[in-house]
Design a protein around this motif. Structure first.
Motif, short mmCIF file in Angstrom:
data_model
loop_
_atom_site.label_atom_id
_atom_site.label_comp_id
_atom_site.label_asym_id
_atom_site.label_seq_id
_atom_site.Cartn_x
_atom_site.Cartn_y
_atom_site.Cartn_z
N GLU A 1 21.16 -7.91 -6.58
CA GLU A 1 20.74 -6.78 -5.76
C GLU A 1 19.44 -6.17 -6.31
N GLN A 2 19.40 -5.96 -7.62
CA GLN A 2 18.19 -5.42 -8.24
C GLN A 2 17.04 -6.44 -8.14
N GLU A 3 17.39 -7.72 -8.22
CA GLU A 3 16.40 -8.79 -8.10
C GLU A 3 15.78 -8.77 -6.70
N VAL A 4 16.58 -8.56 -5.67
CA VAL A 4 16.09 -8.50 -4.29
C VAL A 4 15.16 -7.30 -4.12
N PHE A 5 15.56 -6.16 -4.68
CA PHE A 5 14.73 -4.96 -4.61
C PHE A 5 13.38 -5.20 -5.27
N ARG A 6 13.40 -5.81 -6.44
CA ARG A 6 12.16 -6.11 -7.17
C ARG A 6 11.27 -7.06 -6.37
N PHE A 7 11.89 -8.05 -5.74
CA PHE A 7 11.15 -9.02 -4.92
C PHE A 7 10.49 -8.32 -3.73
N LYS A 8 11.23 -7.46 -3.02
CA LYS A 8 10.69 -6.75 -1.87
C LYS A 8 9.58 -5.79 -2.29
N LYS A 9 9.77 -5.11 -3.41
CA LYS A 9 8.76 -4.20 -3.92
C LYS A 9 7.48 -4.97 -4.24
N ASP A 10 7.61 -6.15 -4.81
CA ASP A 10 6.46 -6.98 -5.14
C ASP A 10 5.75 -7.45 -3.87
N GLN A 11 6.51 -7.79 -2.84
CA GLN A 11 5.92 -8.21 -1.56
C GLN A 11 5.11 -7.07 -0.94
N ARG B 1 3.77 -4.54 -2.51
CA ARG B 1 2.60 -4.32 -3.35
C ARG B 1 1.50 -5.34 -3.07
N ARG B 2 1.88 -6.61 -2.95
CA ARG B 2 0.90 -7.65 -2.64
C ARG B 2 0.24 -7.40 -1.29
N ALA B 3 1.03 -6.99 -0.32
CA ALA B 3 0.48 -6.70 1.01
C ALA B 3 -0.48 -5.51 0.94
N THR B 4 -0.15 -4.51 0.14
CA THR B 4 -1.02 -3.34 -0.03
C THR B 4 -2.34 -3.75 -0.66
N VAL B 5 -2.28 -4.53 -1.72
CA VAL B 5 -3.50 -5.00 -2.40
C VAL B 5 -4.35 -5.82 -1.43
N ALA B 6 -3.73 -6.70 -0.66
CA ALA B 6 -4.46 -7.53 0.31
C ALA B 6 -5.12 -6.65 1.37
N ARG B 7 -4.44 -5.63 1.80
CA ARG B 7 -4.97 -4.72 2.83
C ARG B 7 -6.18 -3.95 2.29
N ILE B 8 -6.08 -3.46 1.05
CA ILE B 8 -7.19 -2.73 0.44
C ILE B 8 -8.39 -3.66 0.28
N ARG B 9 -8.15 -4.89 -0.15
CA ARG B 9 -9.24 -5.87 -0.26
C ARG B 9 -9.93 -6.07 1.09
N SER B 10 -9.14 -6.18 2.14
CA SER B 10 -9.68 -6.37 3.48
C SER B 10 -10.55 -5.18 3.90
N ILE B 11 -10.10 -3.99 3.59
CA ILE B 11 -10.85 -2.78 3.93
C ILE B 11 -12.16 -2.75 3.14
N VAL B 12 -12.10 -3.07 1.85
CA VAL B 12 -13.31 -3.10 1.03
C VAL B 12 -14.29 -4.12 1.59
N GLU B 13 -13.81 -5.30 1.95
CA GLU B 13 -14.68 -6.34 2.52
C GLU B 13 -15.34 -5.87 3.82
N ALA B 14 -14.60 -5.08 4.61
CA ALA B 14 -15.12 -4.63 5.90
C ALA B 14 -16.09 -3.45 5.77
N THR B 15 -16.05 -2.73 4.66
CA THR B 15 -16.83 -1.50 4.57
C THR B 15 -17.91 -1.49 3.49
N LEU B 16 -17.82 -2.36 2.49
CA LEU B 16 -18.78 -2.33 1.39
C LEU B 16 -19.60 -3.62 1.34
N PRO B 17 -20.86 -3.51 0.98
CA PRO B 17 -21.71 -4.70 0.94
C PRO B 17 -21.34 -5.68 -0.16
#
Length: 159
Positions: free
Chosen positions: A1-11, A13-29
């Motif tokens: 159960e704790q392993e599943v929570f950790r896995f979902k939390k990691d997913q 987080r990865r999606a958040t990092v990917a989204r921020i990268r996308s925003i940076v790519e779209a707005t900064l030279p």
């Protein structure tokens, strides 16, 4: 159960990092140097086509491991890093508290620089000196939903 929570939390987080990268790519030279206010998160510094630096940081560029003691300290470090080549700063959603806690820093950024993006995932300021500030306008670009502040066109004085 704790392993599943950790896995979902990691997913998430990865999606958040990917989204921020996308925003940076779209707005900064490409090839600009970007400060990232985070707790030393190396993944957030991996910004394709851009150079990511920790904020705050030690002399050697590694994460400082502590927060500035007050707004004056935060502004001083920001300005030192700006003179060393930083041209933008990103506040991921997990660092939005900075702009409330360090009210003087927020005022400094709003008065002397330009907010180029504001959304749920992050806020980005250009560290280039700014004479005029436009209000954010809602835009969607490359999947980056938020507010991109339009840049002013240089005036053509008889050139």
């Amino acid at each position: 159960e704790q392993e599943v929570f950790r896995f979902k939390k990691d997913q998430v987080r990865r999606a958040t990092v990917a989204r921020i990268r996308s925003i940076v790519e779209a707005t900064l030279p490409q090839r600009c140097t970007v400060l990232v206010a985070s707790k030393g998160d190396e993944e957030l510094l991996d910004l394709p086509g851009r150079i990511g630096w920790h904020f705050p940081q030690l002399e050697d560029g590694t994460y400082a491991g502590y927060y500035p003691s007050n707004s004056d300290d935060a502004i001083a470090q920001l300005e030192v890093l700006r003179t060393k080549g930083a041209s933008a700063i990103v506040f991921p959603d997990s660092a939005f508290w900075w702009l409330e806690h360090y009210e003087g820093l927020r005022q400094h950024l709003d008065q002397r620089h330009r907010r180029t993006y504001e959304g749920q995932m992050c806020m980005i300021y250009s560290l280039e000196p700014s004479e005029a500030h436009a209000e954010p306008t809602h835009t969607t670009r490359s999947g980056a939903e938020g507010f991109i502040v339009p840049q002013r066109s240089p005036s053509r004085n008889g050139s």
